[in-house]
Design a protein around this motif. Structure first.
Motif, PDB file in Angstrom:
ATOM      1  N   ILE A  31       0.840  -1.201   0.000  1.00 46.32           N
ATOM      2  CA  ILE A  31       0.000   0.000   0.000  1.00 46.32           C
ATOM      3  C   ILE A  31       0.874   1.249   0.000  1.00 46.32           C
ATOM      4  O   ILE A  31       0.596   2.221  -0.717  1.00 46.32           O
ATOM      5  CB  ILE A  31      -0.965  -0.035   1.198  1.00 46.32           C
ATOM      6  CG1 ILE A  31      -2.050  -1.092   0.938  1.00 46.32           C
ATOM      7  CG2 ILE A  31      -1.591   1.337   1.449  1.00 46.32           C
ATOM      8  CD1 ILE A  31      -2.996  -1.307   2.092  1.00 46.32           C
ATOM      9  N   ARG A  32       1.933   1.236   0.793  1.00 48.82           N
ATOM     10  CA  ARG A  32       2.864   2.378   0.771  1.00 48.82           C
ATOM     11  C   ARG A  32       3.563   2.479  -0.582  1.00 48.82           C
ATOM     12  O   ARG A  32       3.828   3.586  -1.077  1.00 48.82           O
ATOM     13  CB  ARG A  32       3.874   2.248   1.915  1.00 48.82           C
ATOM     14  CG  ARG A  32       3.275   2.540   3.292  1.00 48.82           C
ATOM     15  CD  ARG A  32       4.339   2.631   4.362  1.00 48.82           C
ATOM     16  NE  ARG A  32       4.891   1.330   4.691  1.00 48.82           N
ATOM     17  CZ  ARG A  32       4.408   0.526   5.645  1.00 48.82           C
ATOM     18  NH1 ARG A  32       3.351   0.902   6.355  1.00 48.82           N
ATOM     19  NH2 ARG A  32       4.971  -0.632   5.896  1.00 48.82           N
ATOM     20  N   LEU A  33       3.841   1.323  -1.195  1.00 47.25           N
ATOM     21  CA  LEU A  33       4.451   1.329  -2.523  1.00 47.25           C
ATOM     22  C   LEU A  33       3.523   2.015  -3.529  1.00 47.25           C
ATOM     23  O   LEU A  33       3.997   2.742  -4.422  1.00 47.25           O
ATOM     24  CB  LEU A  33       4.740  -0.105  -2.980  1.00 47.25           C
ATOM     25  CG  LEU A  33       5.207  -0.276  -4.437  1.00 47.25           C
ATOM     26  CD1 LEU A  33       6.539   0.440  -4.673  1.00 47.25           C
ATOM     27  CD2 LEU A  33       5.321  -1.765  -4.798  1.00 47.25           C
ATOM     28  N   ALA A  34       2.225   1.798  -3.402  1.00 41.05           N
ATOM     29  CA  ALA A  34       1.275   2.438  -4.316  1.00 41.05           C
ATOM     30  C   ALA A  34       1.409   3.957  -4.270  1.00 41.05           C
ATOM     31  O   ALA A  34       1.348   4.632  -5.307  1.00 41.05           O
ATOM     32  CB  ALA A  34      -0.148   2.019  -3.965  1.00 41.05           C
ATOM     33  N   VAL A  35       1.584   4.503  -3.068  1.00 36.50           N
ATOM     34  CA  VAL A  35       1.801   5.947  -2.935  1.00 36.50           C
ATOM     35  C   VAL A  35       3.145   6.327  -3.545  1.00 36.50           C
ATOM     36  O   VAL A  35       3.257   7.328  -4.263  1.00 36.50           O
ATOM     37  CB  VAL A  35       1.721   6.383  -1.468  1.00 36.50           C
ATOM     38  CG1 VAL A  35       2.064   7.866  -1.316  1.00 36.50           C
ATOM     39  CG2 VAL A  35       0.330   6.097  -0.900  1.00 36.50           C
ATOM     40  N   ALA A  64       6.179   9.224  -7.468  1.00 39.31           N
ATOM     41  CA  ALA A  64       7.309   9.199  -8.406  1.00 39.31           C
ATOM     42  C   ALA A  64       6.869   9.617  -9.799  1.00 39.31           C
ATOM     43  O   ALA A  64       7.581  10.354 -10.496  1.00 39.31           O
ATOM     44  CB  ALA A  64       7.917   7.798  -8.441  1.00 39.31           C
ATOM     45  N   ALA A  65       5.687   9.163 -10.215  1.00 42.98           N
ATOM     46  CA  ALA A  65       5.172   9.537 -11.527  1.00 42.98           C
ATOM     47  C   ALA A  65       4.885  11.030 -11.590  1.00 42.98           C
ATOM     48  O   ALA A  65       5.229  11.704 -12.577  1.00 42.98           O
ATOM     49  CB  ALA A  65       3.907   8.741 -11.832  1.00 42.98           C
ATOM     50  N   ARG A  66       4.256  11.563 -10.538  1.00 42.21           N
ATOM     51  CA  ARG A  66       3.952  12.991 -10.515  1.00 42.21           C
ATOM     52  C   ARG A  66       5.228  13.820 -10.526  1.00 42.21           C
ATOM     53  O   ARG A  66       5.347  14.808 -11.258  1.00 42.21           O
ATOM     54  CB  ARG A  66       3.112  13.311  -9.285  1.00 42.21           C
ATOM     55  CG  ARG A  66       2.500  14.727  -9.235  1.00 42.21           C
ATOM     56  CD  ARG A  66       3.414  15.746  -8.588  1.00 42.21           C
ATOM     57  NE  ARG A  66       3.950  15.322  -7.337  1.00 42.21           N
ATOM     58  CZ  ARG A  66       3.279  15.329  -6.168  1.00 42.21           C
ATOM     59  NH1 ARG A  66       2.034  15.754  -6.116  1.00 42.21           N
ATOM     60  NH2 ARG A  66       3.873  14.913  -5.057  1.00 42.21           N
ATOM     61  N   ASP A  67       6.194  13.414  -9.705  1.00 41.55           N
ATOM     62  CA  ASP A  67       7.433  14.180  -9.621  1.00 41.55           C
ATOM     63  C   ASP A  67       8.216  14.132 -10.930  1.00 41.55           C
ATOM     64  O   ASP A  67       8.830  15.130 -11.330  1.00 41.55           O
ATOM     65  CB  ASP A  67       8.284  13.673  -8.464  1.00 41.55           C
ATOM     66  CG  ASP A  67       7.687  14.014  -7.106  1.00 41.55           C
ATOM     67  OD1 ASP A  67       6.706  14.788  -7.057  1.00 41.55           O
ATOM     68  OD2 ASP A  67       8.192  13.488  -6.092  1.00 41.55           O
TER      69      ASP A  67
END
Length: 365
Positions: A93-97, A102-105
């Motif tokens: 679940i933390r990996l999902a965040v 990472a994609a947004r950044d």
């Protein structure tokens, strides 16, 4: 989670906020087979996290202001069915965040590199360096920074309804609301959110496809009573069966909207996985109820809020739940922005104008 309401912040600069498209549908379009897993798109957290990150980034590049994590069906039962302990599941679940951030950044770094050094920023727009010097995004979120007319986009944590975890279409009936207590439903969502409680990278908690008022009460109880979510911002999106009612039969505007108004952490109220034909009426009724609640609050007859919730919608493509074909058809029905983008002619613009007129300020498509 930080203090500034992220949706209102976006809407101060633009008339509409665009959500990402359906994650499961896009995975299937890219050849991923999702049938046979109770985790649905969250299965890719185990099997192919890089693909999830790429899809998130593609949605940002396509104009999404909010991308939601691959956690819609990331339930304890789902992970257990895959032979994964809840302790290990919390890491996924933390990996999902991590993947969404990472994609947004990555998208934002490229956007700033391309446009941030322009000699003449858009009218009224400061350079990124000047915005930071003026305190924009200084809370650590980076929110509110505008480059070349675009605000830094958001990350939403997707929390599907309890019914979605049952994998039997219950998110389109809401029948479990009559047999499951508020406390049990609040505990379900608390457990889901536990791994990301206090994570400042999560801009929004997105409670989705909620079919009954009982579960909305549970969400309000969780946000109101658990100190870890005191500073959170959430939207609650209901699944509805017609122009007036939730899937369980309660009045969306008459019962659910006042309930959600009472919780200051709820900054967005709306409908999803609902037939497009019902959206305008549902939003118009919700808008009217919000206006009434604001007037009542001013007169001391309702809870006061710093600002009213915004309205949101991301409906389905018009299909319904097919009990004979199982859970896969549920997710095929839960198409949002992506189906509207692919409509021929001016279908998307026409739908947007109808919903925008009904809602006043539409959030989401």
């Amino acid at each position: 989670m930080v203090s500034t309401d992220p949706l209102s912040q976006l809407l101060e600069q633009q008339p509409v906020v665009i959500l990402d498209g359906a994650l499961g549908t896009e995975l299937e379009r890219r050849g991923v087979v999702l049938t046979g897993t109770k985790l649905w798109s969250a299965q890719l957290l185990i099997d192919n996290p890089d693909l999830l990150r790429q899809i998130h980034e593609d949605y940002y590049k396509s104009g999404a202001d909010v991308v939601t994590t691959a956690t819609y069906q990331a339930s304890q039962a789902g992970f257990q069915s895959a032979g994964i302990s809840w302790e290990d599941a919390a890491r996924y679940i933390r990996l999902a965040v991590d993947l969404a951030v990472a994609a947004r950044d990555a998208f934002w770094a490229q956007h700033v590199a391309t446009h941030g050094s322009q000699a003449a920023p858009a009218a009224g727009e400061l350079t990124p360096q000047s915005q930071l010097a003026a305190g924009v995004g200084s809370d650590g979120s980076g929110r509110g920074v505008v480059v070349a007319g675009r605000q830094r986009p958001l990350v939403g944590f997707s929390s599907g309804s309890y019914g979605a975890s049952l994998c039997d279409g219950s998110e389109f009936s809401g029948g479990y609301g009559a047999t499951t207590t508020v406390g049990e439903l609040a505990e379900y969502h608390r457990q889901r959110l536990e791994p990301v409680a206090g994570d400042v990278r999560v801009d929004l908690l997105c409670f989705e496809t909620v079919p009954c008022a009982q579960e909305a009460r549970a969400i309000v109880q969780l946000l109101s009573m658990d100190a870890r979510f005191a500073g959170a911002h959430a939207w609650v999106s209901m699944s509805c069966r017609d122009d007036e009612h939730t899937c369980a039969g309660e009045s969306f505007a008459g019962e659910v909207v006042p309930l959600l108004w009472s919780c200051p952490q709820v900054v967005g109220i709306g409908v999803n996985c609902t037939a497009p034909a019902h959206v305008a009426c549902l939003l118009a009724a919700a808008k009217g109820k919000l206006q009434q609640l604001a007037a009542d609050a001013a007169a001391g007859h309702a809870a006061t809020r710093a600002r009213p919730p915004v309205l949101l919608t991301y409906p389905n493509s018009g299909e319904g739940w097919d009990g004979e074909n199982g859970a896969g058809s549920v997710h095929q029905a839960c198409l949002n922005q992506s189906i509207l983008r692919s409509m021929p002619g001016n279908g998307w613009q026409q739908e947007q104008s109808v919903w925008e007129a009904a809602a006043g300020r539409l959030q989401g498509t």
